[in-house]
Design a protein around this motif. Structure first.
Motif, PDB file in Angstrom:
ATOM      1  N   ILE A 198       0.990  -1.431  -0.325  1.00 32.00           N
ATOM      2  CA  ILE A 198      -0.122   0.106  -0.313  1.00 32.00           C
ATOM      3  C   ILE A 198       0.935   1.495  -0.003  1.00 32.00           C
ATOM      4  N   VAL A 199       0.855   2.338  -1.276  1.00 33.71           N
ATOM      5  CA  VAL A 199       1.692   3.319  -0.484  1.00 33.71           C
ATOM      6  C   VAL A 199       0.239   4.630  -1.459  1.00 33.71           C
ATOM      7  N   ALA A 200       0.156   5.380  -0.308  1.00 35.74           N
ATOM      8  CA  ALA A 200      -1.373   6.615  -0.336  1.00 35.74           C
ATOM      9  C   ALA A 200       0.100   7.474   0.200  1.00 35.74           C
ATOM     10  N   ALA A 201      -0.159   8.592  -0.846  1.00 38.52           N
ATOM     11  CA  ALA A 201      -0.268   9.591  -0.187  1.00 38.52           C
ATOM     12  C   ALA A 201      -0.954  11.057  -0.085  1.00 38.52           C
ATOM     13  N   GLY A 202      -0.849  11.838   0.621  1.00 37.47           N
ATOM     14  CA  GLY A 202      -1.706  12.600   1.344  1.00 37.47           C
ATOM     15  C   GLY A 202      -2.746  12.746   1.284  1.00 37.47           C
ATOM     16  N   PRO A 203      -4.409  12.989   1.119  1.00 39.38           N
ATOM     17  CA  PRO A 203      -5.807  12.547   1.468  1.00 39.38           C
ATOM     18  C   PRO A 203      -5.444  10.795   1.616  1.00 39.38           C
ATOM     19  N   ASN A 204      -5.005  10.744   0.317  1.00 38.86           N
ATOM     20  CA  ASN A 204      -5.379   8.780   0.538  1.00 38.86           C
ATOM     21  C   ASN A 204      -5.487   8.088   1.371  1.00 38.86           C
ATOM     22  N   SER A 205      -4.098   9.116   2.101  1.00 36.60           N
ATOM     23  CA  SER A 205      -3.256   8.204   3.318  1.00 36.60           C
ATOM     24  C   SER A 205      -3.874   8.496   4.558  1.00 36.60           C
ATOM     25  N   GLY A 220       4.582  18.158   0.763  1.00 36.52           N
ATOM     26  CA  GLY A 220       4.399  18.721   2.224  1.00 36.52           C
ATOM     27  C   GLY A 220       3.456  17.191   1.903  1.00 36.52           C
ATOM     28  N   ASP A 221       3.091  16.284   1.242  1.00 41.39           N
ATOM     29  CA  ASP A 221       2.041  14.484   1.321  1.00 41.39           C
ATOM     30  C   ASP A 221       2.898  14.424   3.056  1.00 41.39           C
ATOM     31  N   LEU A 222       1.507  13.647   3.220  1.00 41.24           N
ATOM     32  CA  LEU A 222       1.642  12.711   3.974  1.00 41.24           C
ATOM     33  C   LEU A 222       1.885  11.275   3.725  1.00 41.24           C
ATOM     34  N   LEU A 223       3.047  10.612   3.367  1.00 37.75           N
ATOM     35  CA  LEU A 223       2.691   9.600   3.109  1.00 37.75           C
ATOM     36  C   LEU A 223       3.376   8.243   3.766  1.00 37.75           C
ATOM     37  N   LEU A 224       2.064   7.026   3.232  1.00 37.94           N
ATOM     38  CA  LEU A 224       1.884   6.204   3.794  1.00 37.94           C
ATOM     39  C   LEU A 224       2.326   4.551   3.133  1.00 37.94           C
TER      40      LEU A 224
END
Length: 232
Positions: A198-205, A220-224
């Motif tokens: 799972i790779v999700a960034a910004g609102p997708n995280s 500035g994205d939060l990266l999950l």
């Protein structure tokens, strides 16, 4: 190792009043046989009796793989015709005297198709939830399992460390996930990963179990990143 697992399974089945357990391809069947099969349109059913006997119903073309099993497996194969499947399963049921037996299944793992075949092969049988028996068996990790888990962790860590320097603004979540999968294989993971990274960034995280998308990574994205390796 496998013989010990079969022995412990038999003891647990007897203690809970089961005559056997029926399994389809999945973690528990692999745990007991060291064989890895895929679910497909053709049924494959393993029957393990409380007395320690192991029978496997499978298509002819999978026989060579089953022959590699270090466990004493009694094989019941069938050909390409649909009508050959039920007789093969009935032969296994008869060999284990399970026509009226108490047969355990994994409710969260047993497909409807195989469940129906079992009921047709043993219409007088009793089918019950064996989840507790099987989970109690697998929760006790052997040294070889612990070693494999530690190896998988090291592989996963190495893959992530190789991937992080490649992260850059503008690449998509899917591109990053693809790179991570490549690094997992290069680091030594077996080809069938425990789950797709799972790779999700910004609102997708914020999305549980997000699927990597074509969204580009932005400043500035939060990266999950949620990932894992397989080593058995």
């Amino acid at each position: 190792m496998l013989d010990d697992r079969i022995t412990r399974l038999g003891q647990a089945l007897q203690a809970e009043g089961f005559d056997a357990v029926a399994l389809i391809p999945g973690p528990t069947l692999t745990y007991l046989t060291a064989l890895r099969f895929h679910l497909m349109e053709r049924p494959m059913i393993g029957l393990f009796s409380a007395k320690g006997a192991a029978h496997l119903v499978l298509p002819d073309f999978e026989r060579s793989k089953a022959d590699e099993c270090p466990l004493m497996l009694h094989l019941h194969t069938y050909g390409e015709q649909d009508q050959e499947r039920l007789p093969a399963l009935r032969a296994a049921i008869k060999a284990l005297s399970l026509e009226r037996g108490r047969i355990g299944v994994e409710p969260l793992g047993m497909r409807f198709y195989e469940s129906q075949l079992l009921r047709e092969a043993a219409p007088e049988g009793q089918f019950r939830d064996a989840s507790a028996v099987l989970s109690s068996l697998r929760v006790r990790k052997e040294e070889v399992e612990i070693a494999a888990m530690r190896r998988a962790v090291r592989i996963a860590e190495k893959a992530l460390l190789e991937t992080l320097p490649l992260v850059k603004i503008g690449m998509t979540e899917r591109e990053l996930a693809s790179e991570l999968m490549v690094q997992l294989l290069r680091a030594g993971s077996q080809g069938e990963l425990p789950f797709e990274p799972i790779v999700a960034a910004g609102p997708n995280s914020a999305l549980p179990h997000a699927v990597p998308s074509e969204r580009p990574l932005q400043a500035g994205d939060l990266l999950l990143i949620d990932w894992g390796a397989r080593w058995e």
